[in-house]
Write an enzyme that holds these catalytic residues in place. Structure first.
Site, PDB file in Angstrom:
ATOM      1  N   GLY A  15       0.801  -1.316  -0.059  1.00 19.23           N
ATOM      2  CA  GLY A  15       0.027   0.140  -0.072  1.00 19.23           C
ATOM      3  C   GLY A  15       0.781   1.327   0.000  1.00 19.23           C
TER       4      GLY A  15
ATOM      5  N   ARG B 146      -1.393  -3.893   7.054  1.00 26.09           N
ATOM      6  CA  ARG B 146      -2.492  -4.028   8.064  1.00 26.09           C
ATOM      7  C   ARG B 146      -3.502  -2.674   7.959  1.00 26.09           C
ATOM      8  NH1 ARG B 146       2.116  -2.680  12.511  1.00 26.09           N
ATOM      9  NH2 ARG B 146       2.755  -1.342  10.570  1.00 26.09           N
TER      10      ARG B 146
ATOM     11  N   TYR C 141      22.628  -4.641   4.624  1.00 28.23           N
ATOM     12  CA  TYR C 141      23.315  -4.893   5.938  1.00 28.23           C
ATOM     13  C   TYR C 141      22.898  -6.445   6.328  1.00 28.23           C
ATOM     14  CZ  TYR C 141      18.905  -2.550   7.732  1.00 28.23           C
ATOM     15  OH  TYR C 141      17.808  -2.290   7.982  1.00 28.23           O
TER      16      TYR C 141
ATOM     17  N   LYS D  97      16.532  -9.541   8.573  1.00 25.28           N
ATOM     18  CA  LYS D  97      16.950  -9.471   7.175  1.00 25.28           C
ATOM     19  C   LYS D  97      17.978 -10.673   6.690  1.00 25.28           C
ATOM     20  CE  LYS D  97      14.516  -5.748   5.525  1.00 25.28           C
ATOM     21  NZ  LYS D  97      13.408  -6.087   4.592  1.00 25.28           N
TER      22      LYS D  97
ATOM     23  N   GLY E 254      19.885  -0.159  -1.746  1.00 25.51           N
ATOM     24  CA  GLY E 254      20.473   0.912  -1.024  1.00 25.51           C
ATOM     25  C   GLY E 254      19.226   1.865  -0.758  1.00 25.51           C
ATOM     26  N   PRO E 255      19.569   3.096  -0.446  1.00 27.17           N
ATOM     27  CA  PRO E 255      18.743   4.054  -0.187  1.00 27.17           C
ATOM     28  C   PRO E 255      18.020   4.402  -1.318  1.00 27.17           C
ATOM     29  CG  PRO E 255      20.972   5.008  -0.175  1.00 27.17           C
ATOM     30  CD  PRO E 255      21.091   3.799  -0.357  1.00 27.17           C
TER      31      PRO E 255
HETATM   32  C1  HXC Z   1      12.592   1.987  20.192  1.00 27.59           C
HETATM   33  C2  HXC Z   1      10.478   1.392  19.670  1.00 27.59           C
HETATM   34  C3  HXC Z   1      10.501   2.495  18.612  1.00 27.59           C
HETATM   35  C4  HXC Z   1      11.667   3.240  18.387  1.00 27.59           C
HETATM   36  C5  HXC Z   1       8.355   1.198  18.517  1.00 27.59           C
HETATM   37  N1  HXC Z   1       9.368   0.887  19.545  1.00 27.59           N
HETATM   38  N2  HXC Z   1       9.112   2.143  18.103  1.00 27.59           N
HETATM   39  N3  HXC Z   1      11.535   1.149  20.354  1.00 27.59           N
HETATM   40  N4  HXC Z   1      12.637   3.031  19.127  1.00 27.59           N
HETATM   41  N5  HXC Z   1      11.496   4.279  17.400  1.00 27.59           N
HETATM   42  C6  HXC Z   1       8.928  -0.337  20.640  1.00 27.59           C
HETATM   43  C7  HXC Z   1       7.739   0.192  21.373  1.00 27.59           C
HETATM   44  O1  HXC Z   1       8.008   0.668  22.520  1.00 27.59           O
HETATM   45  C8  HXC Z   1       7.176  -1.263  21.708  1.00 27.59           C
HETATM   46  O2  HXC Z   1       7.919  -1.763  22.964  1.00 27.59           O
HETATM   47  C9  HXC Z   1       7.501  -2.196  20.506  1.00 27.59           C
HETATM   48  O3  HXC Z   1       8.448  -1.290  19.931  1.00 27.59           O
HETATM   49  C10 HXC Z   1       6.267  -2.255  19.595  1.00 27.59           C
HETATM   50  O4  HXC Z   1       5.804  -1.142  19.160  1.00 27.59           O
HETATM   51  P1  HXC Z   1       4.391  -0.795  18.760  1.00 27.59           P
HETATM   52  O5  HXC Z   1       4.220   0.711  18.207  1.00 27.59           O
HETATM   53  O6  HXC Z   1       3.348  -1.215  19.625  1.00 27.59           O
HETATM   54  O7  HXC Z   1       4.483  -1.734  17.218  1.00 27.59           O
HETATM   55  P2  HXC Z   1       3.650  -1.889  16.086  1.00 27.59           P
HETATM   56  O8  HXC Z   1       2.284  -0.995  16.318  1.00 27.59           O
HETATM   57  O9  HXC Z   1       3.445  -3.291  15.793  1.00 27.59           O
HETATM   58  O10 HXC Z   1       4.518  -0.983  14.990  1.00 27.59           O
HETATM   59  C11 HXC Z   1       5.529  -1.463  14.296  1.00 27.59           C
HETATM   60  C12 HXC Z   1       6.812  -0.451  14.271  1.00 27.59           C
HETATM   61  C13 HXC Z   1       6.287   0.508  13.287  1.00 27.59           C
HETATM   62  C14 HXC Z   1       7.828  -1.281  13.517  1.00 27.59           C
HETATM   63  C15 HXC Z   1       7.079  -0.137  15.647  1.00 27.59           C
HETATM   64  O11 HXC Z   1       7.439   1.616  13.231  1.00 27.59           O
HETATM   65  C16 HXC Z   1       5.562   0.354  11.935  1.00 27.59           C
HETATM   66  O12 HXC Z   1       4.437   0.045  11.947  1.00 27.59           O
HETATM   67  N6  HXC Z   1       6.499   0.322  11.051  1.00 27.59           N
HETATM   68  C17 HXC Z   1       6.112  -0.529   9.485  1.00 27.59           C
HETATM   69  C18 HXC Z   1       6.839   0.587   8.277  1.00 27.59           C
HETATM   70  C19 HXC Z   1       8.269   0.715   8.554  1.00 27.59           C
HETATM   71  O13 HXC Z   1       8.930   0.356   9.677  1.00 27.59           O
HETATM   72  N7  HXC Z   1       8.962   0.935   7.626  1.00 27.59           N
HETATM   73  C20 HXC Z   1      10.269   1.191   7.320  1.00 27.59           C
HETATM   74  C21 HXC Z   1      10.710   0.165   6.638  1.00 27.59           C
HETATM   75  S1  HXC Z   1      12.385   0.756   6.393  1.00 27.59           S
HETATM   76  P3  HXC Z   1       7.433  -1.837  24.665  1.00 27.59           P
HETATM   77  O14 HXC Z   1       8.453  -2.685  25.111  1.00 27.59           O
HETATM   78  O15 HXC Z   1       7.156  -0.363  24.574  1.00 27.59           O
HETATM   79  O16 HXC Z   1       5.907  -2.405  24.442  1.00 27.59           O
HETATM   80  C22 HXC Z   1      13.563  -0.464   6.104  1.00 27.59           C
HETATM   81  C23 HXC Z   1      14.746   0.063   5.397  1.00 27.59           C
HETATM   82  C24 HXC Z   1      15.952  -0.575   5.350  1.00 27.59           C
HETATM   83  O17 HXC Z   1      13.537  -1.342   6.667  1.00 27.59           O
HETATM   84  C25 HXC Z   1      17.319  -0.279   5.036  1.00 27.59           C
HETATM   85  C26 HXC Z   1      17.691   1.270   4.525  1.00 27.59           C
HETATM   86  C27 HXC Z   1      18.809   1.647   3.996  1.00 27.59           C
HETATM   87  P1  NAP Z   2       7.304   1.291   4.009  1.00 24.82           P
HETATM   88  O1  NAP Z   2       6.493   2.247   3.150  1.00 24.82           O
HETATM   89  O2  NAP Z   2       7.208   1.775   5.470  1.00 24.82           O
HETATM   90  O3  NAP Z   2       6.729   0.033   3.721  1.00 24.82           O
HETATM   91  C1  NAP Z   2       6.635  -0.831   4.686  1.00 24.82           C
HETATM   92  C2  NAP Z   2       5.289  -1.683   4.451  1.00 24.82           C
HETATM   93  O4  NAP Z   2       5.190  -2.728   5.455  1.00 24.82           O
HETATM   94  C3  NAP Z   2       4.185  -0.672   4.840  1.00 24.82           C
HETATM   95  O5  NAP Z   2       3.346  -0.754   3.746  1.00 24.82           O
HETATM   96  C4  NAP Z   2       3.337  -1.583   6.024  1.00 24.82           C
HETATM   97  O6  NAP Z   2       1.776  -1.181   5.850  1.00 24.82           O
HETATM   98  C5  NAP Z   2       3.699  -2.632   5.732  1.00 24.82           C
HETATM   99  N1  NAP Z   2       3.920  -3.502   7.055  1.00 24.82           N
HETATM  100  C6  NAP Z   2       4.563  -3.016   8.400  1.00 24.82           C
HETATM  101  N2  NAP Z   2       4.206  -4.129   9.305  1.00 24.82           N
HETATM  102  C7  NAP Z   2       3.145  -4.884   8.806  1.00 24.82           C
HETATM  103  C8  NAP Z   2       2.752  -6.121   9.253  1.00 24.82           C
HETATM  104  N3  NAP Z   2       2.881  -6.510  10.332  1.00 24.82           N
HETATM  105  N4  NAP Z   2       1.932  -6.839   8.554  1.00 24.82           N
HETATM  106  C9  NAP Z   2       1.650  -6.605   7.307  1.00 24.82           C
HETATM  107  N5  NAP Z   2       2.353  -5.285   6.664  1.00 24.82           N
HETATM  108  C10 NAP Z   2       3.175  -4.665   7.569  1.00 24.82           C
HETATM  109  O7  NAP Z   2       8.977   1.408   3.734  1.00 24.82           O
HETATM  110  P2  NAP Z   2       9.870   1.071   2.349  1.00 24.82           P
HETATM  111  O8  NAP Z   2      10.823   2.141   2.512  1.00 24.82           O
HETATM  112  O9  NAP Z   2       8.822   1.123   1.284  1.00 24.82           O
HETATM  113  O10 NAP Z   2      10.262  -0.232   2.745  1.00 24.82           O
HETATM  114  C11 NAP Z   2       9.767  -1.343   1.610  1.00 24.82           C
HETATM  115  C12 NAP Z   2      10.895  -2.457   1.942  1.00 24.82           C
HETATM  116  O11 NAP Z   2      12.016  -2.116   1.148  1.00 24.82           O
HETATM  117  C13 NAP Z   2      10.924  -3.178   3.173  1.00 24.82           C
HETATM  118  O12 NAP Z   2      11.231  -4.600   3.282  1.00 24.82           O
HETATM  119  C14 NAP Z   2      12.506  -2.389   3.411  1.00 24.82           C
HETATM  120  O13 NAP Z   2      13.249  -3.004   4.425  1.00 24.82           O
HETATM  121  C15 NAP Z   2      13.198  -2.511   2.175  1.00 24.82           C
HETATM  122  N6  NAP Z   2      14.191  -1.532   2.053  1.00 24.82           N
HETATM  123  C16 NAP Z   2      13.876  -0.222   2.059  1.00 24.82           C
HETATM  124  C17 NAP Z   2      14.702   0.681   1.581  1.00 24.82           C
HETATM  125  C18 NAP Z   2      14.605   2.112   1.555  1.00 24.82           C
HETATM  126  O14 NAP Z   2      15.599   2.888   1.232  1.00 24.82           O
HETATM  127  N7  NAP Z   2      13.538   2.561   1.431  1.00 24.82           N
HETATM  128  C19 NAP Z   2      16.215   0.306   1.939  1.00 24.82           C
HETATM  129  C20 NAP Z   2      16.415  -1.129   1.677  1.00 24.82           C
HETATM  130  C21 NAP Z   2      15.477  -2.007   1.780  1.00 24.82           C
HETATM  131  P3  NAP Z   2       0.985  -1.362   7.082  1.00 24.82           P
HETATM  132  O15 NAP Z   2       1.353  -0.039   8.194  1.00 24.82           O
HETATM  133  O16 NAP Z   2      -0.253  -0.919   6.384  1.00 24.82           O
HETATM  134  O17 NAP Z   2       0.942  -2.586   7.603  1.00 24.82           O
END
Ligand code: HXC
Ligand code: NAP
Length: 310
Positions: A25, A48, A156, A171, A198-199
């Site tokens: 999404g 979600r 990484y 990962k 990468g980024p």
């Molecule tokens: C420390 C944190 C935190 C933070 C949450 N927590 N955020 N701890 N620093 N920034 C802790 C909370 O306190 C809690 O622990 C536990 O994690 C769960 O948090 P929730 O908010 O209840 O979890 P949830 O609602 O399931 O949300 C998951 C999430 C959130 C990962 C925390 O950020 C999310 O929904 N992310 C989805 C999208 C995302 O992350 N996209 C980026 C992908 S980028 P406690 O102990 O307090 O209960 C990527 C790029 C890689 O992967 C490479 C780049 C080059």
């Molecule tokens: P993003 O937009 O935050 O994408 C993450 C997606 O995962 C969201 O759509 C989120 O949707 C979904 N998600 C999170 N928790 C989930 C759960 N419990 N169940 C189902 N869906 C869930 O970030 P992005 O940058 O596009 O990342 C996409 C992928 O690329 C990831 O695997 C990331 O590690 C990888 N990546 C990204 C970069 C970068 O530079 N952007 C670099 C290297 C790798 P909901 O919140 O609706 O669940």
């Protein structure tokens, strides 16, 4: 002419294929799903937030003319994952491709993390990927159907990285699963590959990995030898090739798309790109013992002044 922001495959290249994109999404998942649909695939996007998915599905379909099914699912829950597969089959007859893209991540010194925080990231990334892989793999094997699994990891996954340790562990697990199953399930006609980006700027990643003022202090493009961040279409092009039959002989591979970023970090002397021409020239003059001493000294001091090793 630079055309990396253009689509690469021919029209209809994915026609007839049904592709599930987890995390489809938003961000990179949305960009890849958009291109798959443009190439004629039946696309299922799942995460979600159903409202976000519906909006994205509408936007993609209006643009491509091909159907996009939006299904809510938390990848951590195996029953919800099985339900997505059943609903996708009901809508499109069969599923051909899985793209494990959903992820959770944030930066933190590891000792500041609660065990729940660690679980949260590992569960989304690793458990979420193996839940979908296992459920769909069983289905394909039982129905004697071929399949294709592509997982999005990061560079990484093999180098490790401080401050994102749960993500790095997870990962690495996804990469290991990919390589293991590429061999084990090849006999069933199922291939498994990964892409390590990468980024690539997305709201989800940038808000969590560069929060607060970090965005202004740290420019990810500066770490990349080609001097820029990735364009979403570049990743979509690679992903479309990997989910298509054009890549049928690619199995167990992880393809890096990062402009050379991780190798720059690994190279012992990569920082020498900070050395200006004057300094190289002064060093060469000294080595060959030619030119005046005064000129050499001037070039040397002037060059040294410009070096800013960190
Ligand atoms: C420390 C944190 C935190 C933070 C949450 N927590 N955020 N701890 N620093 N920034 C802790 C909370 O306190 C809690 O622990 C536990 O994690 C769960 O948090 P929730 O908010 O209840 O979890 P949830 O609602 O399931 O949300 C998951 C999430 C959130 C990962 C925390 O950020 C999310 O929904 N992310 C989805 C999208 C995302 O992350 N996209 C980026 C992908 S980028 P406690 O102990 O307090 O209960 C990527 C790029 C890689 O992967 C490479 C780049 C080059
Ligand atoms: P993003 O937009 O935050 O994408 C993450 C997606 O995962 C969201 O759509 C989120 O949707 C979904 N998600 C999170 N928790 C989930 C759960 N419990 N169940 C189902 N869906 C869930 O970030 P992005 O940058 O596009 O990342 C996409 C992928 O690329 C990831 O695997 C990331 O590690 C990888 N990546 C990204 C970069 C970068 O530079 N952007 C670099 C290297 C790798 P909901 O919140 O609706 O669940």
């Amino acid at each position: 002419m630079t055309n990396y922001a253009e689509g690469m495959l021919k029209d209809g290249a994915l026609k007839g294929k049904t592709i599930i994109v987890t995390g489809g999404g938003t961000g990179l998942g949305k960009s890849m799903a958009t291109y798959f649909s443009k190439l004629g695939a039946n696309t299922v996007i799942t995460s979600r937030k159903l409202e976000v998915l519906h909006e994205t599905a509408k936007e993609i379909t209006e643009h491509s003319g091909y159907p996009v099914l939006a299904l809510a699912c938390d990848v951590r829950d195996y029953e919800q994952v099985e339900q997505v597969i059943q609903d996708s089959k009901k809508e499109f007859g069969q599923v051909d491709v899985l793209l494990n893209n959903a992820a959770g991540n944030f930066i933190s010194p590891t000792e500041r993390l609660s065990h729940r925080a660690f679980d949260t990231v590992v569960d989304i990334v690793l458990k979420g990927s193996y839940n979908f892989t296992l459920a769909l793999g069983k289905d394909w094997i039982q129905n004697k159907q071929k399949g294709n699994i592509l997982s999005i990891v990061t560079t990484y996954a093999w180098t490790g990285s401080g401050y994102v340790v749960p993500s790095a562990c997870a990962k690495a697990g996804v990469l290991s699963m990919t390589r293991s199953l590429a061999v084990e399930w090849a006999k069933y006609g199922i291939r498994c590959n990964a892409i390590a980006p990468g980024p690539f700027p997305t709201k989800g990643a940038w808000e969590r990995l560069l929060p607060g003022g970090l965005k202004d202090k740290f420019d990810p493009a500066k770490k990349v030898p080609v001097g820029r961040v990735g364009d979403h279409q570049e990743l979509a092009n690679l992903a479309a090739y990997m989910v298509s039959d054009f890549s049928a002989y690619v199995n167990g591979e992880v393809i890096t798309i990062d402009g050379g970023e991780w190798l720059k970090g690994a190279g012992e002397f990569s920082m020498l790109d900070q050395v200006p021409e004057e300094l190289w020239e002064a060093m060469e003059m000294g080595r060959k013992k030619e030119g005046s001493k005064l000129k050499m000294m001037w070039l040397y001091l002037n060059g040294l002044r410009k070096v800013k090793f960190k």
